[in-house]
Write an enzyme that holds these catalytic residues in place. Structure first.
Site, mmCIF file in Angstrom:
data_model
loop_
_atom_site.group_PDB
_atom_site.id
_atom_site.type_symbol
_atom_site.label_atom_id
_atom_site.label_comp_id
_atom_site.label_asym_id
_atom_site.label_seq_id
_atom_site.Cartn_x
_atom_site.Cartn_y
_atom_site.Cartn_z
ATOM 1 N N GLY A 159 1.525 -1.149 0.299
ATOM 2 C CA GLY A 159 0.063 -0.083 0.564
ATOM 3 C C GLY A 159 0.653 1.789 -0.422
ATOM 4 O O GLY A 159 2.180 1.025 0.184
ATOM 5 N N GLN B 116 2.958 10.261 0.784
ATOM 6 C CA GLN B 116 4.104 9.165 1.195
ATOM 7 C C GLN B 116 5.347 9.915 -0.022
ATOM 8 O O GLN B 116 6.553 9.534 -0.347
ATOM 9 C CB GLN B 116 4.599 7.516 1.071
ATOM 10 C CG GLN B 116 3.559 7.538 2.116
ATOM 11 C CD GLN B 116 3.223 6.013 2.294
ATOM 12 O OE1 GLN B 116 2.867 5.834 2.326
ATOM 13 N NE2 GLN B 116 4.097 5.118 3.388
ATOM 14 N N CYS C 280 5.671 0.565 7.162
ATOM 15 C CA CYS C 280 5.641 1.246 6.454
ATOM 16 C C CYS C 280 6.754 1.770 5.935
ATOM 17 O O CYS C 280 7.999 1.603 6.197
ATOM 18 C CB CYS C 280 4.743 2.367 7.457
ATOM 19 S SG CYS C 280 4.690 4.318 6.397
ATOM 20 N N LEU C 281 6.038 2.005 4.033
ATOM 21 C CA LEU C 281 7.848 2.278 3.089
ATOM 22 C C LEU C 281 8.335 3.955 3.848
ATOM 23 O O LEU C 281 9.793 3.849 2.833
ATOM 24 C CB LEU C 281 7.203 1.888 1.946
ATOM 25 C CG LEU C 281 6.190 1.145 1.270
ATOM 26 C CD1 LEU C 281 5.946 1.115 -0.015
ATOM 27 C CD2 LEU C 281 7.415 0.105 0.627
ATOM 28 N N HIS D 66 -4.510 1.756 7.452
ATOM 29 C CA HIS D 66 -3.317 2.596 7.260
ATOM 30 C C HIS D 66 -3.014 3.126 7.224
ATOM 31 O O HIS D 66 -2.521 4.097 6.435
ATOM 32 C CB HIS D 66 -2.024 1.193 7.412
ATOM 33 C CG HIS D 66 -1.142 1.914 6.810
ATOM 34 N ND1 HIS D 66 0.177 0.769 7.755
ATOM 35 C CD2 HIS D 66 0.190 2.248 6.148
ATOM 36 C CE1 HIS D 66 1.063 1.073 8.020
ATOM 37 N NE2 HIS D 66 0.911 2.516 7.229
ATOM 38 N N GLU D 67 -3.650 3.017 5.663
ATOM 39 C CA GLU D 67 -3.484 4.139 4.173
ATOM 40 C C GLU D 67 -3.622 5.268 4.696
ATOM 41 O O GLU D 67 -3.403 6.043 4.409
ATOM 42 C CB GLU D 67 -3.806 3.164 2.822
ATOM 43 C CG GLU D 67 -2.300 2.059 2.752
ATOM 44 C CD GLU D 67 -1.352 2.680 2.968
ATOM 45 O OE1 GLU D 67 -0.521 3.471 2.022
ATOM 46 O OE2 GLU D 67 -0.562 1.249 3.208
ATOM 47 N N HIS E 127 -2.853 7.409 6.397
ATOM 48 C CA HIS E 127 -2.130 8.485 5.883
ATOM 49 C C HIS E 127 -2.340 9.836 6.008
ATOM 50 O O HIS E 127 -1.841 11.188 5.772
ATOM 51 C CB HIS E 127 -1.201 7.922 4.853
ATOM 52 C CG HIS E 127 0.085 6.896 5.506
ATOM 53 N ND1 HIS E 127 1.045 6.902 6.237
ATOM 54 C CD2 HIS E 127 0.895 5.408 4.768
ATOM 55 C CE1 HIS E 127 2.281 6.333 6.099
ATOM 56 N NE2 HIS E 127 1.727 5.264 5.220
#
Ligand code: NI
Length: 172
Positions: A45, A50, A94-95, A136-137, A140
């Site tokens: 995701g 991000q 998380c990226l 989660h996304e 963000h």
């Protein structure tokens, strides 16, 4: 085209993102770029902040089995409209917080409404990893990271590690 992923801490990762009023070619390119960036990372995701864009846009694909067909989802203005009382706990990463993982408890099932790449409204129930990932996304888009669910000490430890990582990267 791949885009660079912001690493925590970054003020852009703490902002509440703006709803997308109308779809445009520019936004579709952004969504496609985000999918490419996510698959390349690799991740399941990615949210627009991000990559430094403060619009309400997320992409995800939680198909893990390589024998299964990929299922890339592009969601503009995603909204959780219902959540189960049942909860589930997953080890999240998380990226924007590379190589750090922690257990987070969230509703096990959620109903999400969004606008797809063609401008059509969609609604779907998600469970399992998909439910965790989509929540989660969407977090963000509200400036919330998975480490915000952790105890302050743990969160500070991870943040310090990321600051160190960024200093090292800047020097390299
Ligand atoms: Ni993330």
């Amino acid at each position: 085209m791949k885009r660079p992923i912001l690493i925590h801490p970054d003020p852009r990762l703490k902002k509440v993102c703006a709803p997308v009023p109308d779809l445009s070619d520019e936004l579709r390119v952004l969504a496609d770029d985000m999918l490419e960036t996510m698959y390349d990372a690799p991740g399941i995701g990615l949210a627009a902040p991000q990559v430094g864009v403060l619009d309400r846009l997320i992409v995800l694909d939680c198909v893990k089995d390589e024998a299964e067909a990929p299922r890339p989802l592009i969601m503009f203005n995603p909204e959780v409209i219902a959540a189960s009382d049942d909860e589930s706990t997953y080890e999240e990463g998380c990226l924007s917080i590379p190589e750090q993982y922690a257990e987070v408890t969230r509703p096990a099932e959620v109903t999400v409404r969004w606008i797809d790449r063609n401008g059509n409204e969609q609604q779907e129930d998600f469970g399992g990893l998909w439910a965790t990932c989509v929540q989660h996304e969407i977090d963000h888009l509200n400036g919330r990271l998975f480490i915000d669910y952790l105890k302050p000490l743990r969160r500070q430890m991870i943040t310090r590690k990321m600051q160190k990582l960024k200093r090292e990267k800047a020097r390299a």
